[in-house]
Enzyme design. Structure first.
Site, short mmCIF file in Angstrom:
data_model
loop_
_atom_site.label_atom_id
_atom_site.label_comp_id
_atom_site.label_asym_id
_atom_site.label_seq_id
_atom_site.Cartn_x
_atom_site.Cartn_y
_atom_site.Cartn_z
N ASN A 146 35.19 35.22 41.83
CA ASN A 146 36.18 34.19 42.15
C ASN A 146 36.24 33.88 43.64
O ASN A 146 37.24 33.36 44.12
CB ASN A 146 37.57 34.58 41.61
CG ASN A 146 38.02 35.96 42.06
OD1 ASN A 146 37.39 36.59 42.90
ND2 ASN A 146 39.11 36.43 41.50
N ARG A 284 45.33 39.50 51.64
CA ARG A 284 46.33 40.44 51.13
C ARG A 284 47.62 40.26 51.91
O ARG A 284 47.60 40.08 53.14
CB ARG A 284 45.84 41.88 51.23
CG ARG A 284 44.76 42.25 50.20
CD ARG A 284 45.28 42.17 48.79
NE ARG A 284 44.27 42.50 47.78
CZ ARG A 284 43.54 41.61 47.13
NH1 ARG A 284 43.69 40.30 47.41
NH2 ARG A 284 42.69 41.98 46.19
N GLN A 313 53.41 42.86 44.48
CA GLN A 313 53.18 41.77 43.54
C GLN A 313 53.54 42.22 42.13
O GLN A 313 53.00 43.24 41.69
CB GLN A 313 51.73 41.29 43.61
CG GLN A 313 51.41 40.65 44.94
CD GLN A 313 50.05 39.96 45.01
OE1 GLN A 313 49.77 39.24 45.94
NE2 GLN A 313 49.19 40.20 44.03
N HIS A 332 50.02 34.67 43.27
CA HIS A 332 48.61 35.02 43.50
C HIS A 332 47.73 34.39 42.43
O HIS A 332 47.37 35.00 41.44
CB HIS A 332 48.45 36.54 43.50
CG HIS A 332 47.15 37.00 44.08
ND1 HIS A 332 46.90 38.30 44.43
CD2 HIS A 332 46.02 36.33 44.40
CE1 HIS A 332 45.68 38.42 44.92
NE2 HIS A 332 45.12 37.23 44.90
#
Length: 389
Positions: A146, A284, A313, A332
């Site tokens: 990705n 991050r 998260q 995210h």
């Protein structure tokens, strides 16, 4: 074996019954020539929602046919969570960076049977890599699956910040036609100095995508690009982070989370950036001090902040990045488009097929193995630097 998989919850209105697109573009190789995942089989339709609980990464039929126990959950927080209850005797854990099942040293100590931790995506800092090394647990991720997805998201956010798209869209949604309010903080990115912190697969893809915008490109990385690539991009190399951040109008962060980068963007480093600069962070959340970012935005030193990474998260409701001015935050999501999900689901299956058969896992997928950093992990995570996010 027992395979424990942590995925994000299904859509609030249930799994999609149909999709806008019926297929995905065919790809066989990534830009650097690495082949896409090559599992022996596939039990899903590419372009469907695989990263949520009901999607199960398309693995259920494969695992259950082979006699493995397969647990899929989104309940991952706290000692009484389903994740913690099943972790005790799990042989394999699969987790996504977007909704991570944090494998802390304490959790790894309780996971007596754990042999393999797979990241369905890129970025394994939700695993305490030092503890995994100590226990001889293999950590693998689906390298490059990705990267381009994230690069596209970063470019989108750069343009949204500089053009102040968020304000203009909200005015249109609310029925307004306030042109002056729309454009009072809107600029062209053309001619600006645009930099990336770390020019690996994602950072390099961002540089390549920004070049046609006629910007001046800059970068810093521990590994300098080859002369031909640097020349083709007309990119300026900086020998320090401080030099980079003080030179650019727009900065896109793409470095891994390590002890060196944990909290890197604090008030001291932010003060060295140009007044009116923008930051995009798809790396991050812990790389940036959330309160110092908020202060820099509210003081007017930064003109905007965008990203899709937070800590922890999911982010708490009162996280300052949710409500601070001039933010273009998303959950995210940059690396979990439907296109990316097909690639990382294939990659997870390929890793599992090799693991169950006793065959080697691709070196580029490996982060730690046999008690040491190997493969991609050796390049990205210097020993004793890895941080559990």
């Amino acid at each position: 074996m027992k395979v424990l998989c942590v995925l994000y919850p299904d859509p609030k209105d249930g799994m999609p019954r149909s999709y806008y697109r019926n297929s995905l573009p065919h790809m066989s190789h990534y830009p650097d020539g690495q082949t896409l995942p090559t599992p022996q089989g596939r039990d899903f339709t590419p372009g469907t929602l695989l990263g949520s609980v009901s999607g199960k990464l398309g693995l259920e039929k494969f695992l259950k046919t082979q006699g493995h126990e397969f647990i899929v959950t989104s309940d991952k927080e706290g000692p009484n969570s389903e994740f913690d209850r099943h972790l005790i005797d799990a042989d394999v854990v699969i987790s996504q960076p977007f909704y991570p099942g944090y494998l802390t040293a304490e959790r790894l100590e309780k996971a007596k049977n754990l042999k393999l931790a797979i990241t369905a995506g890129i970025g394994s800092d939700h695993v305490d890599l030092a503890a995994a090394n100590k226990k001889g647990i293999t950590v693998a991720e689906v390298t490059f699956c990705n990267s381009i997805s994230v690069a596209e998201h970063a470019v989108m956010m750069m343009l949204a910040l500089v053009r102040d798209y968020m304000t203009q869209h909200e005015i249109a949604r609310s029925g307004g036609w306030d042109i002056a309010d729309c454009v009072k903080d809107s600029y062209d990115i053309e001619g600006m100095d645009v930099g990336v912190l770390a020019a690996g697969r994602i950072g390099l893809a961002v540089l390549r995508r920004m070049k046609p915008f006629d910007v001046k490109l800059h970068y810093f990385d521990r590994y300098r690009l080859d002369a031909q690539t640097e020349k083709s991009l007309n990119a300026i190399y900086h020998d320090s982070i401080e030099s980079l951040v003080s030179s650019v109008d727009v900065l896109s962060i793409h470095c891994p989370l390590t002890a060196e980068t944990d909290g890197l963007f604090d008030k001291t480093l932010l003060a060295k950036m140009k007044k009116g600069a923008y930051i995009v962070n798809t790396a991050r959340g812990k790389i940036c001090n959330k309160y110092d970012i908020k202060d820099a935005i509210e003081s007017g030193h930064l003109a905007g902040y965008a990203g899709d990474v937070w800590y922890p998260q999911p982010a708490q409701q009162d996280h300052p990045w949710r409500t601070m001015p001039k933010n273009a935050m998303t959950p995210h999501t940059s690396g979990t488009s439907l296109s990316a999900q097909a690639r990382y689901a294939d990659g997870v299956r390929e890793i599992l097929e090799n693991f169950f058969a006793g065959n080697p896992i691709r070196n580029e997928y490996l982060i730690v193995s046999d008690g040491d950093y190997v493969g991609t992990g050796k390049h990205s995570y210097a020993k004793k630097e890895a941080v559990n996010q």
